[in-house]
Design an enzyme around this catalytic site. Structure first.
Site, short mmCIF file in Angstrom:
data_model
loop_
_atom_site.label_atom_id
_atom_site.label_comp_id
_atom_site.label_asym_id
_atom_site.label_seq_id
_atom_site.Cartn_x
_atom_site.Cartn_y
_atom_site.Cartn_z
N ASP A 273 51.13 8.76 26.76
CA ASP A 273 52.33 8.85 27.60
C ASP A 273 52.33 10.18 28.36
OD1 ASP A 273 52.91 10.44 25.44
OD2 ASP A 273 54.81 9.48 24.94
N SER A 274 51.28 10.98 28.16
CA SER A 274 51.06 12.15 29.02
C SER A 274 50.92 11.71 30.48
CB SER A 274 49.79 12.91 28.58
OG SER A 274 48.70 12.02 28.47
N ASP B 203 50.06 4.63 23.56
CA ASP B 203 51.30 5.24 23.05
C ASP B 203 52.49 4.32 23.22
OD1 ASP B 203 50.91 7.84 22.05
OD2 ASP B 203 50.73 8.70 24.06
N LYS C 298 49.94 4.01 19.05
CA LYS C 298 50.21 5.37 18.58
C LYS C 298 51.71 5.65 18.64
CE LYS C 298 48.80 9.38 20.71
NZ LYS C 298 50.06 10.15 20.88
N GLU D 90 54.78 8.75 17.37
CA GLU D 90 54.94 10.17 16.99
C GLU D 90 55.99 10.32 15.91
OE1 GLU D 90 55.83 12.52 20.45
OE2 GLU D 90 54.03 11.88 21.52
N GLU E 161 48.31 17.56 16.57
CA GLU E 161 48.33 18.36 17.80
C GLU E 161 48.90 19.76 17.54
OE1 GLU E 161 49.95 16.45 21.28
OE2 GLU E 161 50.00 18.33 22.41
#
Ligand code: KIV
Length: 266
Positions: A43-44, A82, A110, A112, A179
């Protein structure tokens, strides 16, 4: 073709593996040629493709669109996608949104967070959807952290991160991403869990490495993060080509020459 079994074998054998973010077809083809082991549709993309200041505006439809672009153009890599911000708060939302990304071509979803994700991870695993849990500096929580800051520093924070990692793996997570955490903590997590761990700004001892593609090609807006290396202008990339940069990254991670101490946090 890379599968989770391939990555598990890599972990067992001590073979370091690569991951790069990717958002479109042409780059996905070049990564296929360079045999990059895994691709993350991160999602960057909200920041490097869409021009936002954070990943928060990215939608599930955005993620599905870019995932489909990659899945059509790369047959070598394991594809991670993501789930974006607030798209997995409730279990029914998480299931529906994971289905959309898997049907777009993702192999792994993925998410978070930490141990609060255990129910989600185990539900998805039972439904045939492997998860990768992203711990440490989780960009979707930038407003909770008050900025993009190193995580897991100090005994209490380190113990919590290690406990979270073990909990999500016990719940069925297939992969972890760490990260921006101290290298010693990343090593402790990697040694403690049976599943492959992918690091970014987490030192050399994780099983795999990931970088945002634009960063490793020297396309950085603002300050260059400590963990980034520009593989495009690296003199070992004799052709100074993008394909050469991907191949050099693959080679450097495999042989253990990237990352070095200068890329890590202590
Ligand atoms: O979205 C992303 O690109 C990521 C990587 C930084 C791991 O989550």
């Amino acid at each position: 073709m890379t599968t989770l079994s391939t990555l598990n074998k890599f972990k067992k054998d001590g073979t370091k593996f690569t991951c790069l973010t990717c958002y479109d077809s042409m780059f996905a083809r070049m990564m296929d040629k360079a045999e990059i082991d895994t691709i993350l549709i991160g999602d960057s993309l909200g920041m490097v493709v869409q021009g936002h200041d954070s990943t928060l505006p990215v939608t599930v439809n955005d993620m599905a669109y870019h995932t489909a672009n990659i899945a059509r153009s790369n047959k070598h890599a394991l594809i991670l996608a993501d789930l974006p911000f607030m798209s997995y708060v409730t279990l029914p939302e998480a299931i529906a949104n994971s289905r959309q990304l898997m049907q777009a071509g993702a192999h792994v979803i993925k998410v978070e967070g930490g141990s609060e994700l255990c129910e989600l991870v185990s539900t998805l695993a039972q439904a045939g959807t492997p998860t990768c849990v992203h711990l440490g500096l989780t960009p979707q929580s930038v407003n909770v952290f008050g900025g993009y800051k190193i995580q897991g520093r100090g005994d209490e924070a380190a113990d919590k991160l290690l406990a979270d990692a073990k909990a999500v793996v016990d719940a069925g997570a297939a992969l972890l991403v760490l990260e921006c955490v101290p290298a010693a903590l990343a090593k402790a997590v990697t040694d403690a869990v049976a599943v492959p761990v992918i690091g970014i700004g987490a030192g050399a001892d994780t099983d795999g490495q990931v970088l945002v593609m634009h960063d490793m090609l020297g396309m950085v807006h603002g300050r260059v993060p400590r963990f980034v290396h520009d593989f495009l202008t690296d003199e070992r990339n004799s052709t100074r080509s993008i394909e050469g940069a991907f191949a050099l990254y693959q080679q450097s991670v495999r042989e253990g020459s990237f990352p070095t101490e200068q890329h890590q946090f202590n």
